[in-house]
Write a protein that holds these residues in place. Sequence first.
Motif, PDB file in Angstrom:
ATOM      1  N   GLY A   1       7.151   6.300  -3.396  1.00 37.47           N
ATOM      2  CA  GLY A   1       6.067   7.276  -3.425  1.00 37.47           C
ATOM      3  C   GLY A   1       4.702   6.652  -3.198  1.00 37.47           C
ATOM      4  O   GLY A   1       3.859   7.197  -2.471  1.00 37.47           O
ATOM      5  N   LEU A   2       4.459   5.514  -3.819  1.00 40.70           N
ATOM      6  CA  LEU A   2       3.179   4.826  -3.602  1.00 40.70           C
ATOM      7  C   LEU A   2       3.037   4.381  -2.152  1.00 40.70           C
ATOM      8  O   LEU A   2       1.936   4.447  -1.581  1.00 40.70           O
ATOM      9  N   LEU A   3       4.120   3.921  -1.548  1.00 45.25           N
ATOM     10  CA  LEU A   3       4.061   3.527  -0.135  1.00 45.25           C
ATOM     11  C   LEU A   3       3.743   4.731   0.742  1.00 45.25           C
ATOM     12  O   LEU A   3       2.954   4.619   1.697  1.00 45.25           O
ATOM     13  N   ALA A   4       4.358   5.865   0.440  1.00 42.41           N
ATOM     14  CA  ALA A   4       4.060   7.063   1.218  1.00 42.41           C
ATOM     15  C   ALA A   4       2.593   7.453   1.093  1.00 42.41           C
ATOM     16  O   ALA A   4       1.930   7.811   2.085  1.00 42.41           O
TER      17      ALA A   4
ATOM     18  N   SER B   1      -4.905   8.243   7.900  1.00 44.28           N
ATOM     19  CA  SER B   1      -5.802   9.387   8.038  1.00 44.28           C
ATOM     20  C   SER B   1      -7.189   8.995   8.476  1.00 44.28           C
ATOM     21  O   SER B   1      -8.079   9.823   8.528  1.00 44.28           O
ATOM     22  N   GLY B   2      -7.401   7.715   8.738  1.00 44.86           N
ATOM     23  CA  GLY B   2      -8.698   7.273   9.212  1.00 44.86           C
ATOM     24  C   GLY B   2      -9.645   6.872   8.133  1.00 44.86           C
ATOM     25  O   GLY B   2     -10.751   6.447   8.382  1.00 44.86           O
ATOM     26  N   ARG B   3      -9.250   6.986   6.848  1.00 46.24           N
ATOM     27  CA  ARG B   3     -10.158   6.614   5.774  1.00 46.24           C
ATOM     28  C   ARG B   3     -10.162   5.116   5.520  1.00 46.24           C
ATOM     29  O   ARG B   3     -10.959   4.598   4.768  1.00 46.24           O
ATOM     30  N   GLY B   4      -9.203   4.425   6.125  1.00 46.30           N
ATOM     31  CA  GLY B   4      -9.201   2.973   6.043  1.00 46.30           C
ATOM     32  C   GLY B   4      -9.049   2.499   4.625  1.00 46.30           C
ATOM     33  O   GLY B   4      -8.047   2.713   3.971  1.00 46.30           O
ATOM     34  N   ALA B   5     -10.046   1.780   4.147  1.00 52.62           N
ATOM     35  CA  ALA B   5      -9.964   1.108   2.840  1.00 52.62           C
ATOM     36  C   ALA B   5     -10.525   1.981   1.735  1.00 52.62           C
ATOM     37  O   ALA B   5     -11.216   1.509   0.866  1.00 52.62           O
ATOM     38  N   SER B   6     -10.253   3.321   1.762  1.00 52.70           N
ATOM     39  CA  SER B   6     -10.713   4.169   0.675  1.00 52.70           C
ATOM     40  C   SER B   6      -9.944   3.828  -0.586  1.00 52.70           C
ATOM     41  O   SER B   6      -8.895   3.188  -0.563  1.00 52.70           O
ATOM     42  N   ALA B   7     -10.463   4.310  -1.712  1.00 56.21           N
ATOM     43  CA  ALA B   7      -9.945   3.852  -2.999  1.00 56.21           C
ATOM     44  C   ALA B   7      -8.507   4.288  -3.237  1.00 56.21           C
ATOM     45  O   ALA B   7      -7.700   3.525  -3.770  1.00 56.21           O
ATOM     46  N   VAL B   8      -8.148   5.497  -2.863  1.00 54.53           N
ATOM     47  CA  VAL B   8      -6.810   6.013  -3.181  1.00 54.53           C
ATOM     48  C   VAL B   8      -5.717   5.240  -2.451  1.00 54.53           C
ATOM     49  O   VAL B   8      -4.778   4.748  -3.078  1.00 54.53           O
ATOM     50  N   PRO B   9      -5.764   5.095  -1.105  1.00 58.28           N
ATOM     51  CA  PRO B   9      -4.695   4.316  -0.455  1.00 58.28           C
ATOM     52  C   PRO B   9      -4.660   2.857  -0.861  1.00 58.28           C
ATOM     53  O   PRO B   9      -3.584   2.257  -0.952  1.00 58.28           O
ATOM     54  N   VAL B  10      -5.816   2.271  -1.115  1.00 57.81           N
ATOM     55  CA  VAL B  10      -5.822   0.873  -1.556  1.00 57.81           C
ATOM     56  C   VAL B  10      -5.157   0.742  -2.928  1.00 57.81           C
ATOM     57  O   VAL B  10      -4.366  -0.179  -3.177  1.00 57.81           O
ATOM     58  N   THR B  11      -5.462   1.661  -3.834  1.00 57.42           N
ATOM     59  CA  THR B  11      -4.814   1.633  -5.148  1.00 57.42           C
ATOM     60  C   THR B  11      -3.311   1.837  -5.015  1.00 57.42           C
ATOM     61  O   THR B  11      -2.515   1.159  -5.686  1.00 57.42           O
ATOM     62  N   ALA B  12      -2.903   2.761  -4.146  1.00 56.56           N
ATOM     63  CA  ALA B  12      -1.472   2.971  -3.931  1.00 56.56           C
ATOM     64  C   ALA B  12      -0.812   1.728  -3.353  1.00 56.56           C
ATOM     65  O   ALA B  12       0.315   1.365  -3.741  1.00 56.56           O
ATOM     66  N   LEU B  13      -1.495   1.056  -2.439  1.00 57.34           N
ATOM     67  CA  LEU B  13      -0.928  -0.164  -1.850  1.00 57.34           C
ATOM     68  C   LEU B  13      -0.758  -1.254  -2.901  1.00 57.34           C
ATOM     69  O   LEU B  13       0.303  -1.890  -2.996  1.00 57.34           O
ATOM     70  N   VAL B  14      -1.786  -1.472  -3.706  1.00 60.67           N
ATOM     71  CA  VAL B  14      -1.696  -2.499  -4.762  1.00 60.67           C
ATOM     72  C   VAL B  14      -0.605  -2.141  -5.758  1.00 60.67           C
ATOM     73  O   VAL B  14       0.187  -2.999  -6.194  1.00 60.67           O
ATOM     74  N   GLY B  15      -0.525  -0.869  -6.135  1.00 56.19           N
ATOM     75  CA  GLY B  15       0.513  -0.456  -7.067  1.00 56.19           C
ATOM     76  C   GLY B  15       1.904  -0.628  -6.480  1.00 56.19           C
ATOM     77  O   GLY B  15       2.846  -1.017  -7.194  1.00 56.19           O
ATOM     78  N   ALA B  16       2.055  -0.346  -5.175  1.00 52.22           N
ATOM     79  CA  ALA B  16       3.361  -0.516  -4.544  1.00 52.22           C
ATOM     80  C   ALA B  16       3.792  -1.973  -4.553  1.00 52.22           C
ATOM     81  O   ALA B  16       4.948  -2.297  -4.850  1.00 52.22           O
ATOM     82  N   VAL B  17       2.870  -2.881  -4.240  1.00 54.73           N
ATOM     83  CA  VAL B  17       3.215  -4.306  -4.234  1.00 54.73           C
ATOM     84  C   VAL B  17       3.554  -4.782  -5.647  1.00 54.73           C
ATOM     85  O   VAL B  17       4.555  -5.488  -5.871  1.00 54.73           O
ATOM     86  N   ALA B  18       2.719  -4.403  -6.628  1.00 52.68           N
ATOM     87  CA  ALA B  18       2.992  -4.823  -8.007  1.00 52.68           C
ATOM     88  C   ALA B  18       4.291  -4.219  -8.522  1.00 52.68           C
ATOM     89  O   ALA B  18       5.102  -4.895  -9.182  1.00 52.68           O
ATOM     90  N   GLY B  19       4.524  -2.941  -8.228  1.00 49.57           N
ATOM     91  CA  GLY B  19       5.767  -2.318  -8.659  1.00 49.57           C
ATOM     92  C   GLY B  19       6.989  -2.922  -7.998  1.00 49.57           C
ATOM     93  O   GLY B  19       8.040  -3.072  -8.629  1.00 49.57           O
ATOM     94  N   ALA B  20       6.871  -3.282  -6.714  1.00 50.38           N
ATOM     95  CA  ALA B  20       7.991  -3.920  -6.026  1.00 50.38           C
ATOM     96  C   ALA B  20       8.318  -5.268  -6.648  1.00 50.38           C
ATOM     97  O   ALA B  20       9.502  -5.615  -6.845  1.00 50.38           O
TER      98      ALA B  20
END
Length: 911
Positions: free
Chosen positions: A575-578, A586-605
């Motif tokens: 879900g975090l990866l999605a 979506s073009g927002r690049g390094a906005s806070a929500v996708p970056v947080t999801a990316l960090v959470g996905a790596v830590a959770g993995a």
Amino acid sequence: MEHVPPPAEELARLDRELAELDARRAQLLTRRAWLLAALRPPAPTAAPGWNPSAWGAPPGGGPGAPAQPWGYVPPKQPSAPRSAQNVLLTLGGLLLTVAAVAFTLVSWGSMGIGGRSAVLAAVTLGALTAPAVLLRRKLAATAEALAALALVLTLLDAYAVHAVAAPDTDGLGFTAVASAVLAALWTAYGLALGKLRLPLPAAVVLAQWPLLFWAWAAGAPALVVGWALLATAVLDGTIALLGKGAGARITACVGGAVMGFSALLVGLTLSTTASGPLGAVAPGALLLTAAAAALAGAWRAPEGFARTGGVVAGLAAVAAVGGVPAHAVPDGWQVLVYLLCGLALTAVVRSRLPGNATRGVLAASGAVLAGALVWALPPVAAVLLGPVTLLPDVWAGSPEDFRSALGSTLRWPELSAAPVVLALVAGLLGAAYRWWPSLARLAAPLGEPGAAGAGAPGAGSASAGALGAGVAGAETAGAGAPGAGTPGAGTPGVGAASAGVPGAGAAAPWPAWPAWSGAGVGSGPGVRRPSGAALRGAAGAGAVALGWGALLLAGAVLNVPYALALAGETVLVAGLLALAVRGAGSGRGASAVPVTALVGAVAGAASVGVLSLASEGASYAVVGALAALFAGAAVRAGSEVPRAVFAVASTVMATVLTGFAGRSLGLAPHETAPLVLLVPALTVLLGARLRRNPVALPVELTGALGALVAVGLAVPDAPFLALVLALCGVLAAGAAVRPERRPVAGYLAAALFVLATWVRLAASEVSFPEAYTLPVTVPALVVGFLRRRKDPEASSWTAYGPGLAATLLPSLAVAWTDTDWLRPLLLGVAALVVTLLGARYRLQALLVLGGAVLALDGLHELAPYVVQVAGTLPRWLPPALAGLLLLVVGATYEQRLRDARRLKDALGRMR
């Protein structure tokens, strides 16, 4: 006939005349300034009590005052006489006080009751009367000194009365009555002699004790003591708001803070330690009263004090209301009760409180929320890091449940409310992220810079605060405050500041503070505030992180089975990866929500990957699924940085799978090393396919790290190490086929091949490596020679370096352990020839390699003799020689530095 010059000539003439006029004007202005300086008296050097840089007119600059230059202040009076006078008065008052104390304590018993009363009455009356006479004669400093003496005498009078007239009375009760009487006496005395600065603060200090000592003397319970402290604090707050004189107000502020904090501490302690909900009602009433008093004071206080009052009122209200139901819920759920009460404070936005008090209450709500998160987040860290305990026992068997796999000693039943707390806060932040424009419009009045109000009831706020700081005025949805950003909106002393000036339409209960001190703070030019977009992004990121933590923690609190925990955490990673892929695409690049999801996905993995190590099948299933998920995310991501992160994570997971395969096959670590090289080989092929794609380099570097892991696994076994090094050389050579990788991969491949050869020879215990290296060296030198003939600009290191190193370096390594003289001699001759050829044909590789090998070979031959000579020398001689050498080098340092530079330049000019 009149001559009319051409336009260009006329324009030039006009420019000359204008320049002459400007020069004459400057000369006249300079002369005028000199004359004014000559006629003007010397300028003052300081401005007591007034800051010239502040806005507004200078002191005394009213409508009828004479005009003064900007920043003009009256000159200072000489300070030395005043300082001497203060010292003398202080010493005199101190001596009189000591004399009075000595008389009361020592000489009291030698006089009769009449004499004692007469002496004390006469001295005290004289000390109280003298300041009035001295003030009429404008001797204010002397009057202050005698007033201090009179204060001490009244205290001694109270002691004397208790010691003689009422010796059998309770000391605490008598102290309560005496302090109340003295407080009233000194209040009346200070109001009668308004020019004295000491009586009123002294009365405030004395007023702190009557109620407290009365409760103490009566043996009252702690709750009554709390009410006494609160009543004293309310009295202090009233004096601070309505009292006369800055000294009395400041003293009342300090006293009110101490007494109020003590009352809150008593109420909070009684509320948290109550035996049940009914037992928490009475302390709750005390806390609610304290909240009402703090809010009433915040209604009229200036900005900083109003916010502090709002914070105190909010926290006290939460403790009062939440304390009753907190005793009716099971252990671990009290935090949720207080959190709900804290969130209820946000309703103050719709109230008619002043803006500063409202922001203080909102800050209290934020403090309660932060405290709840501080309580709930450590268990999440335990869930993420707990699987590390499985590393010593990989594949030892599946545990029964989730908590057994974590190996944590936390008391999970008492943390049952932690997931609910995290989920609640995550839901609120998610709602704020979703309906941000509406929230911005709701909070816009808190950010209106033109409504400072100076604490007047119903007035707006002076600056953007806790919620409205970045929400109003910066939101793209247009929810900013009217007029935000207009010139002068936040300028100190302009516009809103007039609300706190006496006579400007609002009461001014705090004349000790300048009117401009609370205006525009946080809203003026140059004050950096977070934008609405940044705050919205932070809310969304917080919702994602806390929601993920709530779901993780729920599994541990519910103690789900081990397999279900693995599946749930893997689904969370998906879900975090999605979410990260959606935000990145979506073009927002390094906005806070996708970056947080990316960090959470790596830590959770990483966490679920380690958690799966308890079982062989679980390890393959989880790590394989993670590798596939990250690979799919890398394909679907639209931005370069997330795509690279996903690709790197997928490569790491694939490398871990190859290690699992080796363990499943029962291979030793060094036997697993060639299997681990499968992933680096795939990364080389993938890099050739991606070419200059930004993802190619991170993936290849990750594969190189996997190859380094393989080399580390093969170190214990030399033959396998040689094999792995050779395979790594093949992979590097394959990467060197690409022009963009050739400068690095080519040299790396040559070094790996040579290193593999050396390791193989050492593993085979070959005593004559030249038989294996010379067949490689000769063709390599021939190829290098042909390369140099075809391209004279080619480097000698590229042409001859690998071939020479293939023979010289292994021979040098063997020569250092050879006790015979033939090999070092032949190696030295060969190195000498190579060195001479390098110097003759100006080839850097030959000169450096040959010279280094020749020097090391010579050192090897001379070492026994050096050791023998060193053994016969006195022990003091080597340090002396070393010191002499350092002195010589230091004295000729510049020359040696120039020699080194010339040598460097000479080597640099070689090919």
